[in-house]
Design a protein around this motif. Structure first.
Motif, PDB file in Angstrom:
ATOM      1  N   LEU A   3       0.828  -1.207   0.000  1.00  0.00           N
ATOM      2  CA  LEU A   3       0.000   0.000   0.000  1.00  0.00           C
ATOM      3  C   LEU A   3       0.863   1.258   0.000  1.00  0.00           C
ATOM      4  CD1 LEU A   3      -2.757   1.366   0.197  1.00  0.00           C
ATOM      5  CD2 LEU A   3      -2.670   1.035   2.679  1.00  0.00           C
ATOM      6  N   ARG A   4       1.975   1.220   0.713  1.00  0.00           N
ATOM      7  CA  ARG A   4       2.868   2.383   0.761  1.00  0.00           C
ATOM      8  C   ARG A   4       3.315   2.781  -0.650  1.00  0.00           C
ATOM      9  NH1 ARG A   4       5.876   4.062   4.854  1.00  0.00           N
ATOM     10  NH2 ARG A   4       5.630   2.086   5.980  1.00  0.00           N
ATOM     11  N   GLU A   5       3.669   1.792  -1.463  1.00  0.00           N
ATOM     12  CA  GLU A   5       4.121   2.071  -2.824  1.00  0.00           C
ATOM     13  C   GLU A   5       2.989   2.635  -3.681  1.00  0.00           C
ATOM     14  OE1 GLU A   5       6.548  -1.279  -4.477  1.00  0.00           O
ATOM     15  OE2 GLU A   5       5.952  -2.229  -2.595  1.00  0.00           O
ATOM     16  N   ALA A   6       1.777   2.103  -3.495  1.00  0.00           N
ATOM     17  CA  ALA A   6       0.649   2.580  -4.301  1.00  0.00           C
ATOM     18  C   ALA A   6       0.293   4.020  -3.978  1.00  0.00           C
ATOM     19  CB  ALA A   6      -0.563   1.671  -4.068  1.00  0.00           C
ATOM     20  N   LEU A   7       0.395   4.424  -2.714  1.00  0.00           N
ATOM     21  CA  LEU A   7       0.022   5.781  -2.314  1.00  0.00           C
ATOM     22  C   LEU A   7       1.113   6.802  -2.616  1.00  0.00           C
ATOM     23  CD1 LEU A   7      -1.723   5.122   1.130  1.00  0.00           C
ATOM     24  CD2 LEU A   7      -2.772   5.410  -1.112  1.00  0.00           C
ATOM     25  N   HIS A   8       2.352   6.326  -2.687  1.00  0.00           N
ATOM     26  CA  HIS A   8       3.467   7.249  -2.899  1.00  0.00           C
ATOM     27  C   HIS A   8       3.610   7.560  -4.389  1.00  0.00           C
ATOM     28  CE1 HIS A   8       7.023   9.457  -1.876  1.00  0.00           C
ATOM     29  NE2 HIS A   8       7.775   8.742  -2.704  1.00  0.00           N
ATOM     30  N   ARG A   9       2.643   8.271  -4.899  1.00  0.00           N
ATOM     31  CA  ARG A   9       2.621   8.690  -6.301  1.00  0.00           C
ATOM     32  C   ARG A   9       2.391  10.198  -6.325  1.00  0.00           C
ATOM     33  NH1 ARG A   9       3.654   3.912  -9.486  1.00  0.00           N
ATOM     34  NH2 ARG A   9       3.437   2.275  -7.904  1.00  0.00           N
ATOM     35  N   PRO A  10       3.437  10.998  -6.405  1.00  0.00           N
ATOM     36  CA  PRO A  10       3.294  12.467  -6.297  1.00  0.00           C
ATOM     37  C   PRO A  10       2.271  13.044  -7.273  1.00  0.00           C
ATOM     38  CG  PRO A  10       5.599  11.815  -6.198  1.00  0.00           C
ATOM     39  CD  PRO A  10       4.844  10.583  -6.535  1.00  0.00           C
TER      40      PRO A  10
END
Length: 520
Positions: A3-10
């Protein structure tokens, strides 16, 4: 993907509102919905995007979030287009269910999120597939070289980042990353056999566990092993189940290899056991000592004989043999199980010491009870003989086990085990009487009382049972039933009038006692 990777989209400018502690949850896919209850379309691990069209009042938020939590969703993304911001009641509901929630700005479309996240998911899956294939080849090669499941499973589970256990339907542990307590093993076995569909879920040591099946021979849940997987440590978040399901799918192939080897070994052993069964039941005249030796049983040892009957299930005949083999596994390592010689009856010959015999019977009772949740409309009845010293006593032990089996069947219960110590009672007499005769005897005595109770709700049958249980004592029976003695006398008089019997006569009391003990 986490989930961290999915949300970390500037570029997406997503704002996390709840669930900062759960950013390590895996993501299986992105799903867009405005259904108030989307559970039927979810399989676990999703990021659920919703425009909140379903929300009419605050209670709708609780309904939606609870449904997502039950389906093991990884996170919810709420759009601002309808309300301008995420409602507080949705935030509160997500906190209650420990569900990560993020806000999607009005200028960002759900299609933007899907297009941003999906390529990364596809790339990771391709890499993961290559890793899985390589790992699987290594495990197959190790097993071909002689490695066993008990050695390979902990290492494979550690590489996948899970804890796991392989159990039989009775809760016997075959392998695992740790040794499970008996109560936890019973919990997992009950969840496996009682589940309407698999995978099922259970809670063990405070953790949510995913339970799936590993089919054996024959292909029936009662003959399968179960594979239980949990996140390592004590992570309580059920959204780990997406990753757990993937790990379970990979580990299932490893467990299936071990199961196929076990089934093949048992198939060879049962050929020898069938020859012993034919000798024990008189269909072949051969030396029992030789047959015992061929099955790995000591020819001059002490034996228990188990006779079992499985009815009410449309199953292949070998299922009952597999169940009996599992029942006796905890009791002794030296055993022969066969369905040869007697119609609709499984025989097992167990080599035990005289001191082991009582514990073996208790282990069989425990195993039979464990099968109950998976029997549905079926019945499993088992009779166990007393200890038999030497091959010369085996014929008598077989007959004793068959008498005990008839007693167990006569009880009419879903599961029943009768040992030799129970045969010195009226139950042995009843078991030896043909079923039609038993039914006619019971109907002749009790039918008038049953008909009267149905019409008048008089509880005459219960009154009769209590009166006999109290040894014919008027005062004790009246106190037990919370009746005045005169009322009890009236009921007993009515029973005698309807049946033509006299309850002051010992013979009539015995007849009623036996009729009440027969299954109705």
């Amino acid at each position: 993907m986490l989930l961290r990777e999915a949300l970390h989209r500037p570029r997406l400018r997503l704002t996390l509102l709840t669930g900062a502690e759960a950013l390590e949850r895996p993501v299986s896919r992105v799903y867009v919905t405005d259904l108030p209850d989307p559970r039927r379309y979810l399989s676990g691990g999703e990021i659920v995007l919703t425009g909140l069209v379903w929300r009419r009042d605050a209670s709708d938020s609780e309904t939606f979030v609870a449904a997502c939590a039950e389906a093991s969703v990884t996170a919810i993304g709420a759009g601002d287009a309808v309300f301008g911001s995420v409602p507080d009641d949705l935030v509160d509901a997500c906190r209650r269910h420990r569900m990560p929630l993020f806000e999607v700005p009005i200028e960002v479309s759900f299609r933007d999120i899907v297009d941003e996240v999906n390529p990364s998911l596809w790339a990771q899956r391709a890499t993961g597939l290559a890793t899985v294939l390589g790992r699987h080849r290594g495990l197959v090669a190790a097993m071909a070289a002689g490695a066993r499941l008990v050695d390979l499973l902990p290492a494979a589970a550690a590489e996948l980042g899970v804890d796991c256990w392989v159990l039989t339907p009775t809760g016997r542990q075959v392998a695992g990353t740790t040794a499970l307590a008996a109560t936890d093993r019973a919990t997992l076995a009950h969840a496996f056999l009682g589940a309407g569909r698999l995978p099922a879920h259970a809670t063990v040591e405070g953790r949510r566990v995913v339970v799936s099946g590993v089919p054996g021979r024959p292909e029936h849940r009662l003959a399968s092993w179960l594979l239980a997987c949990a996140a390592p440590g004590r992570d309580p978040f059920p959204s780990q189940e997406g990753g757990l399901a993937d790990a379970a799918a990979e580990l299932t192939s490893l467990v299936a290899l071990e199961r196929s080897q076990v089934d093949e070994a048992l198939r060879i052993e049962r050929r020898l056991a069938d020859q012993l069964g034919a000798a024990l039941t008189g269909t072949e005249q051969v030396d029992l000592r030789g047959r015992l030796l061929s099955c790995g049983l000591p020819p001059d040892g002490t034996f228990l004989v188990l006779a079992a009957n499985l009815t009410g299930l449309r199953t292949p005949p070998e299922l009952a043999v597999t169940i009996c083999a599992e029942l006796v596994e905890p009791a002794t390592e030296r055993v022969a199980v066969t369905d040869a010689g007697l119609p609709d009856t499984i025989l097992a010959v167990l080599a035990v010491t005289p001191a082991q015999a009582p514990y073996a019977v208790e282990a069989i009772r425990t195993g039979v009870a464990a099968y109950a949740p998976g029997l549905g409309g079926g019945r499993l009845a088992v009779g166990v003989s007393g200890p038999a010293a030497g091959p010369g006593a085996l014929g008598g032990a077989v007959e004793e086990a068959r008498h005990a089996l008839r007693t167990a069947v006569a009880r009419g219960e879903r599961t029943s085990v009768v040992g030799a110590d129970e045969l010195a009672s009226h139950l042995l007499l009843l078991a030896g009487v043909p079923a039609d005769t038993r039914r006619a005897f019971q109907r002749r005595l009790l039918a008038p009382l049953l008909a009267y109770d149905r019409t008048h709700n008089a509880n005459l049958l219960r009154t009769l049972d209590s009166f006999l249980a109290c040894g014919g004592s008027w005062t004790r029976c009246a106190a037990l039933l919370h009746l005045h003695v005169n009322t009890l006398r009236y009921r007993i008089g009515r029973i005698e009038q309807l049946t033509g019997r006299d309850l002051s006569r010992f013979e009539d009391r015995v007849d009623f006692f036996l009729a009440l003990r027969l299954p109705r």
